[in-house]
Design a protein around this motif. Structure first.
Motif, PDB file in Angstrom:
ATOM      1  N   GLU A  58       0.813  -1.209   0.000  1.00  0.00           N
ATOM      2  CA  GLU A  58       0.000   0.000   0.000  1.00  0.00           C
ATOM      3  C   GLU A  58       0.853   1.268   0.000  1.00  0.00           C
ATOM      4  OE1 GLU A  58      -0.434  -2.269   2.629  1.00  0.00           O
ATOM      5  OE2 GLU A  58      -2.074  -3.365   1.723  1.00  0.00           O
ATOM      6  N   MET A  59       2.126   1.119   0.369  1.00  0.00           N
ATOM      7  CA  MET A  59       3.028   2.264   0.441  1.00  0.00           C
ATOM      8  C   MET A  59       4.096   2.220  -0.639  1.00  0.00           C
ATOM      9  SD  MET A  59       3.538   2.575   4.491  1.00  0.00           S
ATOM     10  CE  MET A  59       2.182   2.421   5.609  1.00  0.00           C
ATOM     11  N   GLY A  60       3.888   1.372  -1.638  1.00  0.00           N
ATOM     12  CA  GLY A  60       4.818   1.319  -2.765  1.00  0.00           C
ATOM     13  C   GLY A  60       5.872   0.251  -2.682  1.00  0.00           C
ATOM     14  N   GLY A  61       5.845  -0.573  -1.639  1.00  0.00           N
ATOM     15  CA  GLY A  61       6.823  -1.644  -1.493  1.00  0.00           C
ATOM     16  C   GLY A  61       6.291  -2.956  -2.028  1.00  0.00           C
ATOM     17  N   THR A  62       6.958  -4.035  -1.650  1.00  0.00           N
ATOM     18  CA  THR A  62       6.563  -5.363  -2.130  1.00  0.00           C
ATOM     19  C   THR A  62       6.133  -6.289  -0.995  1.00  0.00           C
ATOM     20  OG1 THR A  62       8.868  -6.133  -2.035  1.00  0.00           O
ATOM     21  CG2 THR A  62       8.086  -5.227  -4.135  1.00  0.00           C
ATOM     22  N   TYR A  63       6.105  -5.807   0.243  1.00  0.00           N
ATOM     23  CA  TYR A  63       5.742  -6.644   1.382  1.00  0.00           C
ATOM     24  C   TYR A  63       4.234  -6.831   1.436  1.00  0.00           C
ATOM     25  CZ  TYR A  63       5.225  -8.354   6.141  1.00  0.00           C
ATOM     26  OH  TYR A  63       4.898  -9.106   7.236  1.00  0.00           O
ATOM     27  N   GLU A  64       3.809  -8.098   1.417  1.00  0.00           N
ATOM     28  CA  GLU A  64       2.384  -8.442   1.523  1.00  0.00           C
ATOM     29  C   GLU A  64       2.080  -8.787   2.977  1.00  0.00           C
ATOM     30  OE1 GLU A  64      -0.169  -8.793  -0.718  1.00  0.00           O
ATOM     31  OE2 GLU A  64       0.978  -8.113  -2.436  1.00  0.00           O
ATOM     32  N   ASN A  65       1.211  -8.039   3.601  1.00  0.00           N
ATOM     33  CA  ASN A  65       0.825  -8.287   4.976  1.00  0.00           C
ATOM     34  C   ASN A  65      -0.455  -9.113   4.977  1.00  0.00           C
ATOM     35  OD1 ASN A  65       0.615  -8.265   7.716  1.00  0.00           O
ATOM     36  ND2 ASN A  65      -0.073  -6.161   7.876  1.00  0.00           N
ATOM     37  N   ASP A  66      -0.307 -10.404   5.182  1.00  0.00           N
ATOM     38  CA  ASP A  66      -1.451 -11.308   5.194  1.00  0.00           C
ATOM     39  C   ASP A  66      -1.768 -11.668   6.641  1.00  0.00           C
ATOM     40  OD1 ASP A  66      -3.402 -13.185   4.799  1.00  0.00           O
ATOM     41  OD2 ASP A  66      -2.227 -14.455   3.454  1.00  0.00           O
ATOM     42  N   ILE A  67      -2.698 -10.966   7.241  1.00  0.00           N
ATOM     43  CA  ILE A  67      -3.001 -11.138   8.654  1.00  0.00           C
ATOM     44  C   ILE A  67      -3.564 -12.525   8.942  1.00  0.00           C
ATOM     45  CG2 ILE A  67      -5.333 -10.162   8.619  1.00  0.00           C
ATOM     46  CD1 ILE A  67      -2.702  -9.505  11.318  1.00  0.00           C
ATOM     47  N   GLN A  68      -4.336 -13.073   8.023  1.00  0.00           N
ATOM     48  CA  GLN A  68      -4.894 -14.412   8.239  1.00  0.00           C
ATOM     49  C   GLN A  68      -3.778 -15.452   8.265  1.00  0.00           C
ATOM     50  OE1 GLN A  68      -8.105 -15.089   9.050  1.00  0.00           O
ATOM     51  NE2 GLN A  68      -7.274 -17.095   9.530  1.00  0.00           N
ATOM     52  N   LYS A  69      -2.823 -15.318   7.396  1.00  0.00           N
ATOM     53  CA  LYS A  69      -1.670 -16.234   7.371  1.00  0.00           C
ATOM     54  C   LYS A  69      -0.902 -16.139   8.681  1.00  0.00           C
ATOM     55  CE  LYS A  69       2.284 -17.358   4.474  1.00  0.00           C
ATOM     56  NZ  LYS A  69       3.036 -16.980   3.270  1.00  0.00           N
ATOM     57  N   TYR A  70      -0.761 -14.926   9.206  1.00  0.00           N
ATOM     58  CA  TYR A  70      -0.082 -14.740  10.489  1.00  0.00           C
ATOM     59  C   TYR A  70      -0.836 -15.446  11.619  1.00  0.00           C
ATOM     60  CZ  TYR A  70       1.489 -12.531  14.770  1.00  0.00           C
ATOM     61  OH  TYR A  70       1.937 -12.323  16.053  1.00  0.00           O
ATOM     62  N   PHE A  71      -2.161 -15.234  11.686  1.00  0.00           N
ATOM     63  CA  PHE A  71      -2.932 -15.877  12.746  1.00  0.00           C
ATOM     64  C   PHE A  71      -2.906 -17.389  12.633  1.00  0.00           C
ATOM     65  CE2 PHE A  71      -5.521 -11.797  13.161  1.00  0.00           C
ATOM     66  CZ  PHE A  71      -4.872 -11.426  14.330  1.00  0.00           C
ATOM     67  N   ASP A  72      -2.924 -17.911  11.416  1.00  0.00           N
ATOM     68  CA  ASP A  72      -2.850 -19.365  11.237  1.00  0.00           C
ATOM     69  C   ASP A  72      -1.528 -19.912  11.719  1.00  0.00           C
ATOM     70  OD1 ASP A  72      -5.374 -19.312  10.165  1.00  0.00           O
ATOM     71  OD2 ASP A  72      -4.706 -19.387   8.073  1.00  0.00           O
ATOM     72  N   SER A  73      -0.436 -19.143  11.551  1.00  0.00           N
ATOM     73  CA  SER A  73       0.884 -19.619  11.992  1.00  0.00           C
ATOM     74  C   SER A  73       1.029 -19.576  13.509  1.00  0.00           C
ATOM     75  CB  SER A  73       1.983 -18.789  11.343  1.00  0.00           C
ATOM     76  OG  SER A  73       2.000 -17.474  11.871  1.00  0.00           O
TER      77      SER A  73
END
Length: 75
Positions: A58-73
């Motif tokens: 959202e800020m022009g970078g390439t980092y995908e913040n997947d909150i569901q993936k985080y909670f699953d881990s």
């Protein structure tokens, strides 16, 4: 717990914040003023401090913040 903050980046702030902060800077020491970076809409400024894969898409970078993936881990 003592806390030391090297820099604070304020991204996509509202225009009135710039006005308020310009007055607040008068009350802050030079050391603190140097630690605050107003990025605004100029997200390219972030690449001076961070690698592109550390910046959200959202800020022009390439980092995908997947909150569901985080909670699953966490489970």
């Amino acid at each position: 717990i003592p806390l030391r903050i090297a820099k604070v980046f304020i991204v996509k702030q509202q225009p009135f914040f710039n006005v308020v902060f310009s007055f607040a800077k008068l009350l802050l020491s030079q050391k603190i003023r140097d630690r605050v970076v107003l990025v605004g809409e100029n997200v390219d400024l972030l690449t001076e401090y961070f690698q592109n894969d550390q910046i959200l898409t959202e800020m022009g970078g390439t980092y995908e913040n997947d909150i569901q993936k985080y909670f699953d881990s966490c489970v």
